[in-house]
Design an enzyme around this catalytic site. Sequence first.
Site, PDB file in Angstrom:
ATOM      1  CG  ASP A 115      20.505  28.377 -17.168  1.00 45.18           C
ATOM      2  OD1 ASP A 115      19.806  27.410 -16.762  1.00 45.18           O
ATOM      3  OD2 ASP A 115      21.557  28.721 -16.597  1.00 45.18           O
ATOM      4  CD  GLU A 180      22.450  23.799 -13.561  1.00 47.19           C
ATOM      5  OE1 GLU A 180      23.093  22.969 -12.892  1.00 47.19           O
ATOM      6  OE2 GLU A 180      22.793  24.150 -14.719  1.00 47.19           O
TER       7      GLU A 180
END
Length: 488
Positions: A115, A180
């Site tokens: 991400d 994250e």
Amino acid sequence: MLAVIFLATILGIQAHPFNQLHQHVDTHVEDYVEALRQWVAVESDSSDVSKRADLHRMMDMTAEKLKGLGGQVEMVDIGLQELPDGTTIPLPKVVTAQIGKDSSKHTVCIYGHVDVQPAKKEDGWSTEPYNLTDINGNLYGRGASDNKAPVLAWIHAVEAYQALNLDLPVNVKFIIEGMEETGSNGLDSMIIAKRDSFFSDVDYIIISDCGWLSRRPALTYGTRGNCYFFAEVEGPKQDLHSGVYGGTVIEPMTDLIGILDSLITPGGRILVPGIREAVAPFSDEEWKMYQDIEFDVEAYKSKIGVSELMYNNKVDLLSHRWRHPTVSIHGIEGAFSASGSKTVIPAKVTGKFSIRQVPDMDPATVKKQVTDYLQSVFARRKSPNKLKVSMIIGAKPWLADINHPLYEAGKAAVKRVFQMEPDLIREGGTIPIAKTFQDVTGKSIIMLPIGGFDDGLHSQNEKMSRYNYIEGTKLFISYLHEVAEIKA
């Protein structure tokens, strides 16, 4: 090549075909760049729920890439994410993979994330952030360095062994997440749940979600933790006109500015009792290590665009960046911040600040110290307003043993690929997953970065250089061999 290896085995020499592996990498550079281009094109912004479909697609692409290695791949459901309006949406699944199950070999687990932070061209990017752009050997795009290229480099390292029909020197596991950048929602629970299954045979955990300090390669052995606070001051029942009510009420904003000002001096000295006293002593050995690190203070000053820093010498600067706590004030919610003017007295304002944690600080203790201190400062103001202090993040610092064989293996791999010794560095930021891995699994951890010091993580014009991407892949190839040499 195989004949050479066979002969070396007969003679009792431990041979390793590094040259062939590295040559394989050099002949597949454009393939690796194209793989990164495809991954960067996916707007896997975990903070924007409207892009959640893209994030799910990114996890699917990651799983497919790992399936190409011929291993056992699983997409682990980690539950739902609750949104501010009370509705829920599925969290992106965590991708796990296992390549090799030879009980005579060490097993490493590689952590990464796919991400990214938000990015828009109008934010100041020189290129389209989701269109990987190659300029003067740099590959510009959101997520290029943080963390898509490092994840791909690990996959390419395993692929290289397989392409040459070479046994992997170790068993390799992957754990790749998609949240994250917004706090790794659901990952801690998954790690706990998988402790006695997926992690049971793991010997070492490798994290490559960080960068070098200079042009010299680095091994990272520590990160700061973070305690993030809200200080809410509430007064009147509604916002007031400053002309009508100014001078007759005790304003919440004035109280808030007063207590925020009590946290730290202009020289950077934290005023909360007990914070500085908890910091682990700075040993002579550590001081010497900082002294030997390659770091240009003037270049650092120029890069961030300031005329003066808090400290002027390298050791003081690095130590306060890595191994001392600091207070940062991030913003005020409820205050007028739009362009133009507005003569309003806000009824409620919330100051947001953080205190970076270092050994031997404990977030639970810091929470009490900060809350008690701000309440005492507020009480001295004799204000009728109400103060509420809350800690919304309490991430612990992480510190590894630089004398562990994992770090000796890292030094050997860096020396083989880059022909130089690495710097041993810490990160000023927080990577909470390292501490979670350490506390839950009990495994030894190393941070092995390939990102450049000037990659612009989280900023405009994020990039990964071709050099770091390709040589980093070679570093990972070499590191797998060096880890295999660690004596049980």
